[in-house]
Design an enzyme around this catalytic site. Structure first.
Site, PDB file in Angstrom:
ATOM      1  N   PRO A   1      34.279  10.438  11.386  1.00 19.10           N
ATOM      2  CA  PRO A   1      34.633  10.475   9.962  1.00 19.10           C
ATOM      3  C   PRO A   1      34.897   9.057   9.473  1.00 19.10           C
ATOM      4  O   PRO A   1      35.676   8.323  10.085  1.00 19.10           O
ATOM      5  CB  PRO A   1      35.911  11.326   9.937  1.00 19.10           C
ATOM      6  CG  PRO A   1      36.473  11.230  11.313  1.00 19.10           C
ATOM      7  CD  PRO A   1      35.322  11.029  12.240  1.00 19.10           C
TER       8      PRO A   1
ATOM      9  N   GLN B   1      37.601  16.890   8.552  1.00 15.08           N
ATOM     10  CA  GLN B   1      38.795  16.163   8.974  1.00 15.08           C
ATOM     11  C   GLN B   1      39.852  16.230   7.879  1.00 15.08           C
ATOM     12  O   GLN B   1      39.584  15.903   6.724  1.00 15.08           O
ATOM     13  CB  GLN B   1      38.517  14.700   9.296  1.00 15.08           C
ATOM     14  CG  GLN B   1      39.772  14.041   9.889  1.00 15.08           C
ATOM     15  CD  GLN B   1      39.648  12.562  10.171  1.00 15.08           C
ATOM     16  OE1 GLN B   1      39.559  11.765   9.248  1.00 15.08           O
ATOM     17  NE2 GLN B   1      39.649  12.202  11.448  1.00 15.08           N
TER      18      GLN B   1
ATOM     19  N   CYS C   1      44.214   7.030  11.545  1.00 17.29           N
ATOM     20  CA  CYS C   1      43.992   6.072  10.460  1.00 17.29           C
ATOM     21  C   CYS C   1      45.231   5.207  10.254  1.00 17.29           C
ATOM     22  O   CYS C   1      46.331   5.737  10.065  1.00 17.29           O
ATOM     23  CB  CYS C   1      43.642   6.802   9.168  1.00 17.29           C
ATOM     24  SG  CYS C   1      43.328   5.677   7.783  1.00 17.29           S
TER      25      CYS C   1
ATOM     26  N   GLY D   1      35.125   4.242  19.573  1.00 14.04           N
ATOM     27  CA  GLY D   1      35.562   2.863  19.396  1.00 14.04           C
ATOM     28  C   GLY D   1      34.594   1.837  19.955  1.00 14.04           C
ATOM     29  O   GLY D   1      34.445   1.727  21.173  1.00 14.04           O
ATOM     30  N   GLY D   2      33.907   1.103  19.069  1.00 20.67           N
ATOM     31  CA  GLY D   2      33.093  -0.032  19.474  1.00 20.67           C
ATOM     32  C   GLY D   2      31.842   0.298  20.261  1.00 20.67           C
ATOM     33  O   GLY D   2      31.273  -0.585  20.912  1.00 20.67           O
TER      34      GLY D   2
ATOM     35  N   GLY E   1      30.808   5.351  15.514  1.00 26.32           N
ATOM     36  CA  GLY E   1      31.279   5.072  14.173  1.00 26.32           C
ATOM     37  C   GLY E   1      30.260   4.289  13.380  1.00 26.32           C
ATOM     38  O   GLY E   1      29.165   4.767  13.084  1.00 26.32           O
TER      39      GLY E   1
END
Length: 358
Positions: free
Chosen positions: A35, A88, A118, A230-231, A251
């Site tokens: 998201p 979400q 977040c 992540g990444g 992402g």
């Protein structure tokens, strides 16, 4: 569409929990797209779905206040082509989250995900997002309230820690507490959230990634579904992670380089159906844009309605790394052409790309 039972070696090999997705006729959450506020709206998700049939897609975060006091249709309406798709939610009041989750199920979403990751100041003022990790029992209460209200899966997306402390015990205890409320799926953004002094963008880049924390969670909680985020930017990185956890969530790489997802169905889901070409995707999106403009009206002409740019802005990376990619982006960013509201602009952009590549 056919599914190949002899799936490639890149499939995850760790033990998985009882698969609730299979029981509902849905693919596993092996690969998903995160998201992302202002990015993964319904038009973006339709675009991504034309590239990959099985990857899970997630909405932008929708707050409970927006659903309880706002325009529900504007926030929850989506295309049936998007499945599997998760909603979400952002919130911290169990009753409000239960009401919102129920709305999500009524509108046809396949999963409800609670945002506990977040770090933005706006979200903190609402007492939800990453700051909820400091209150694992409250998160557990929220999860229980939502699970009591819906029949679809309730999952949690979170960080590995808050602030500068980077101890594994913090995220282990958080997951353990929330799991006791019945949550079986945890999406782990494998870096801390710094709640003061860093912007949301900096929070995605500066805190170091610690994928080993997600791996350890899977070892300590083998009955849970652990998805790492992540990444992550390459197929090779995905393959490495899937040796340790149940799923991978991409992402911004999925947004900026969407054609990376063209390999997902065959590589991670054993689907040997012929994938679409970039031109196929553009033709499908031109048809989609035409249908949407007919339904809602062209914004530039109707003083409201839908602007073509609302759809095309998500597609600028489709030709990333290809000859003529710059010409493609320039065509889809031409304000005068966009103002005309002609969906064939997508095909014109492709034609110009091919001319530049020749």
């Amino acid at each position: 569409m056919t599914m190949n039972s002899n799936q490639p070696d890149t499939q995850q090999t760790t033990p998985a929990l009882a698969d609730t997705t299979a029981a509902r006729g849905l693919p596993p959450r092996r690969i998903s797209v995160a998201p992302m506020m202002d990015w993964t709206d319904r038009h973006c998700r339709v675009f991504h779905r034309h590239i990959t049939r099985h990857t899970w897609l997630y909405t932008e975060m929708v707050t409970t206040g927006a659903l309880i006091h706002g325009d529900v249709e504007r926030h929850l309406n989506f295309s049936q082509a998007e499945h599997p798709v998760a909603l979400q939610l952002g919130g911290s009041e169990p009753e409000d989250l239960a009401k919102s989750a129920k709305l999500g199920q009524q509108w046809g979403y396949d999963e409800i995900n609670l945002n506990c990751g977040c770090p933005s100041e706006r979200v903190q003022k609402g007492a939800f997002g990453a700051c909820l990790m400091n209150e694992p029992q409250l998160v557990a209460d929220c999860v229980k309230a939502m699970r009591d209200a819906v029949d679809i899966d309730v999952t949690v997306k979170h960080r590995i820690g808050i602030g500068r402390s980077e101890t594994y015990g913090f995220v282990r205890d958080f997951v353990g507490t929330v799991a006791e409320a019945g949550c079986a799926t945890f999406i782990v953004h494998a870096r801390n959230a710094i709640l003061e002094g860093l912007s949301p963008k900096e929070n995605r880049e500066i805190p170091p990634l610690k994928p080993e924390f997600a791996y350890q969670l899977k070892r300590e909680f083998p009955q849970l579904e652990i998805i790492i985020n992540g990444g992550i930017k390459t197929l090779e990185e995905i393959d490495v992670h899937l040796q340790q956890v149940d799923g991978v969530m991409l992402g911004r790489e999925a947004y900026h380089n969407p054609w990376l997802m063209a390999d997902f169905d065959a590589r991670y889901y054993g689907d040997d159906a012929l994938p679409k070409s970039r031109l196929d995707v553009l033709q499908a999106m031109a048809d989609y844009a035409r249908e949407q403009l007919a339904r809602y009206g062209h914004g530039a002409a109707a003083g409201g309605g839908l602007r073509l740019n609302s759809i095309t802005r998500h597609m600028l990376g489709l030709m990333a790394g290809m000859p003529g990619a710059r010409a493609f982006r320039q065509t889809l960013s031409d304000s005068k052409k966009l103002a005309a509201g002609d969906p064939d602009l997508l095909l014109q952009a492709y034609t110009r790309t091919q001319a530049r590549a020749a």
